[in-house]
Design an enzyme around this catalytic site. Structure first.
Site, short mmCIF file in Angstrom:
data_model
loop_
_atom_site.label_atom_id
_atom_site.label_comp_id
_atom_site.label_asym_id
_atom_site.label_seq_id
_atom_site.Cartn_x
_atom_site.Cartn_y
_atom_site.Cartn_z
CB CYS A 86 -1.01 0.01 1.26
SG CYS A 86 -2.28 1.38 0.90
CG HIS A 202 -3.45 -3.65 3.01
ND1 HIS A 202 -2.41 -3.14 3.80
CD2 HIS A 202 -4.15 -2.77 2.42
CE1 HIS A 202 -2.59 -1.61 3.63
NE2 HIS A 202 -3.76 -1.44 2.91
CD GLU A 204 -0.84 -5.80 5.54
OE1 GLU A 204 -0.78 -6.16 4.64
OE2 GLU A 204 -1.28 -4.49 5.68
#
Lengths: 228, 326
Positions: A86, A202, A204
């Site tokens: 990002c 993302h 994660e």
């Protein structure tokens, strides 16, 4: 193995990245803007998302001029892995380590939602065994509209550097599945050598079943296996 | 080895001789002329007086960071300067109405301007150095846009400094003329002379004329007054502390090939409101940076570096620079 995770003022994803890493038994190290001396002990650096330094002038530009980022080209040249997520992707583009730039979403709105991305044949081990897979993964950004010159795009294609493209659930890449106006639906790219990956989605936040997807784990898993 | 000296230029009051190493020698002569050479005389000591005033003023301007061609004084009537290509446009800064300004606009002499005025003139004797607009000077190729911005800002900065310096020695700076030149690497710097021939100076208390107007108006003792200016400048022990502030505005625009979502949204709104004649809206950025230094070629380069490195992303944006000196 030592993996660093950057924390600039305004970074807000570093804990999510640390949590994803720790699920593999790896304790990531937080790296701040002046920690240039810590780079030599790292095998990989993850540039976490957020809004570094407020992103007022252009997303990522101020972070790109910090001491730690000025040292990054050397770190990359040595063959170490760098993943920019990002805001991290925006920073990598502003440092010039990755080509192109992330501009304002076509909708002029902040987009925060689940999307599908198709994983292309990649020059990077970080996407090993993922070719043609379709991941469900969240995005959350205001400036995710990837722009590069036609020559740069052609070069990216030639070297299998377009790692991820926004698609639908079936993997069809079209305007309908483009959440931000990115050229060629680009969601993530790698450098020529394949040791740097920048992506707007993302991973994660798609690393645990309780979050709704584990597709993003692949990137961390590949990284850790490669460093073992 | 024989050193060949080349006379580069011979003017009404000065000779310029080319030296090696991108240097020139400027020789101040005693000749003085007015009204486009109609009135001509030789005044003993006038060359030395103007040489000294120029030297002192260039040193003062250099002290404040103004980029000038001055290097050192060679003899009583000679200066060593950087070699430049003089541009055919001179700038005039006015604090109080006088001279050609009054004739041109039919206004009374001695009226102070609220803000100093900068005018450009085309250096051409045959045409009697006509006033020229910046648009004409640029379109005829005498100066470019960047030089126009630098000339105006530097002229105002020089005015700001010299007004303060002359005030310290009881003199009022009414107006003055500046000439600029391009160095070998294309940098625009202050050149020529800054002397009692190129400015109007009045006694602060009595209004007595101290400059070349004494000669134009046959007031007599021209050189005595020139020497007095030089003497008083030399007596300055401490230069005035001047707060310098140059505002630099960098305007950033998206390249036309890049999507401008904010502009697109805005034009839709304008059309909805009935402004049918609107065809395109582009939204850029305007960044104002204040510097504690004088404007000039150096500051321009610094601004370009900042713009390229941080303010604008050359892949998607273009930028333009503007200076203002306050």
């Amino acid at each position: 193995m030592k993996i660093g995770v950057t924390k600039f003022p305004g970074t807000n994803n570093e804990q999510d990245v640390l949590r994803a890493l720790s699920s593999f038994g790896i304790e990531g190290v937080l790296i701040y803007e002046k920690d240039t001396d810590k780079l030599k002990d790292l095998n990989a650096l993850i540039i976490a998302g957020g809004f570094s330094f407020g992103d007022y002038l252009r997303p990522g530009i101020i972070a790109a001029k910090t001491a730690i980022m000025q040292e990054l080209p050397k770190f990359v040249e040595q063959g170490n892995f760098v993943i920019g997520i990002c805001n991290g992707f925006q920073i990598l583009c502003e440092t010039g380590i990755l080509p192109g730039v992330l501009t304002t979403n076509r909708s002029t709105k902040f987009v925060s939602r689940w999307v599908y991305v198709k994983i292309n044949k990649s020059n990077s081990v970080l996407l090993r065994n993922s070719e043609n897979k379709i991941w469900r993964i969240p995005i959350a950004h205001f400036d995710g509209n990837y722009y590069a010159t036609n020559e740069q795009i052609a070069e990216l294609k030639k070297k299998n550097q377009i790692a991820l493209q926004y698609s639908d659930e079936e993997g069809v890449i079209s305007e309908n599945s483009n959440p931000n106006g990115s050229m060629d639906n680009i969601a993530g790219i790698t450098n020529k050598e394949g040791n740097v990956l920048g992506l707007m989605p993302h991973p994660e936040r798609a690393s645990f079943s309780y979050l709704g997807s584990e597709d993003g784990r692949t990137i961390f898993q590949n990284l850790i296996e490669e460093l073992k | 080895m024989v050193l060949v000296l080349e006379k580069l230029y011979s003017g009404k009051a000065k000779d310029v001789i080319t030296l090696g190493g991108e240097k020139v020698k400027i020789v101040f002569r005693n000749s003085i002329s007015a009204f486009d050479g109609v009135k001509v005389d030789e005044l003993k000591g006038k060359g030395e007086a103007n040489c000294k005033i120029s030297k002192l003023l260039f040193e003062i301007l250099n002290h404040y960071g103004i980029e000038t061609h001055y290097l050192k004084q060679e003899s009583k009537n000679e200066l060593i300067c950087k070699k430049v290509e003089i541009i055919p446009v001179e700038s005039v800064c006015r604090n109080i109405t006088a001279g050609s300004f009054c004739r041109r606009y039919g206004v009374e002499k001695g009226i102070p301007f609220e803000k100093p005025i900068v005018e450009l003139f085309y250096k051409n004797d045959e045409l009697h150095d006509p006033l020229v607009t910046e648009e004409v000077a640029i379109s005829l190729g005498w100066i470019n846009e960047k030089e126009n911005i630098i000339i105006k800002a530097v002229t105002l900065a020089v005015n700001y400094i010299l007004v303060a310096v002359f005030k310290k020695i009881g003199l009022t700076l009414v107006d003055f003329k500046l000439e600029f030149g391009r160095t070998k690497d294309g940098k625009l710097i202050l050149a020529d002379e800054i002397s009692a021939d190129t400015m109007r100076l009045w006694e602060e208390n009595s209004g007595e004329i101290k400059d070349k107007d004494r000669y134009r108006k046959d007031l007599g003792s021209v050189v005595d007054h020139y020497n007095d200016i030089a003497f008083r400048l030399e007596q300055i022990k401490e230069l005035p502390k001047i707060k310098l502030k140059t505002k630099v505005r960098v305007t950033i625009d998206l390249k036309v090939s890049v999507l401008d979502p904010a502009g697109d949204i805005t034009i839709r709104s304008l059309l909805r409101l009935g402004y049918k004649q609107v065809s395109k809206v582009n939204i850029g950025k305007s960044i104002v940076i204040s510097f504690t230094s004088v404007p000039g070629s150096k500051l321009w380069d610094v601004t370009e570096t900042i713009s390229n490195e941080i303010l604008a992303n050359p892949l998607i944006e273009t930028y333009s620079i503007d200076f203002s000196f306050e």
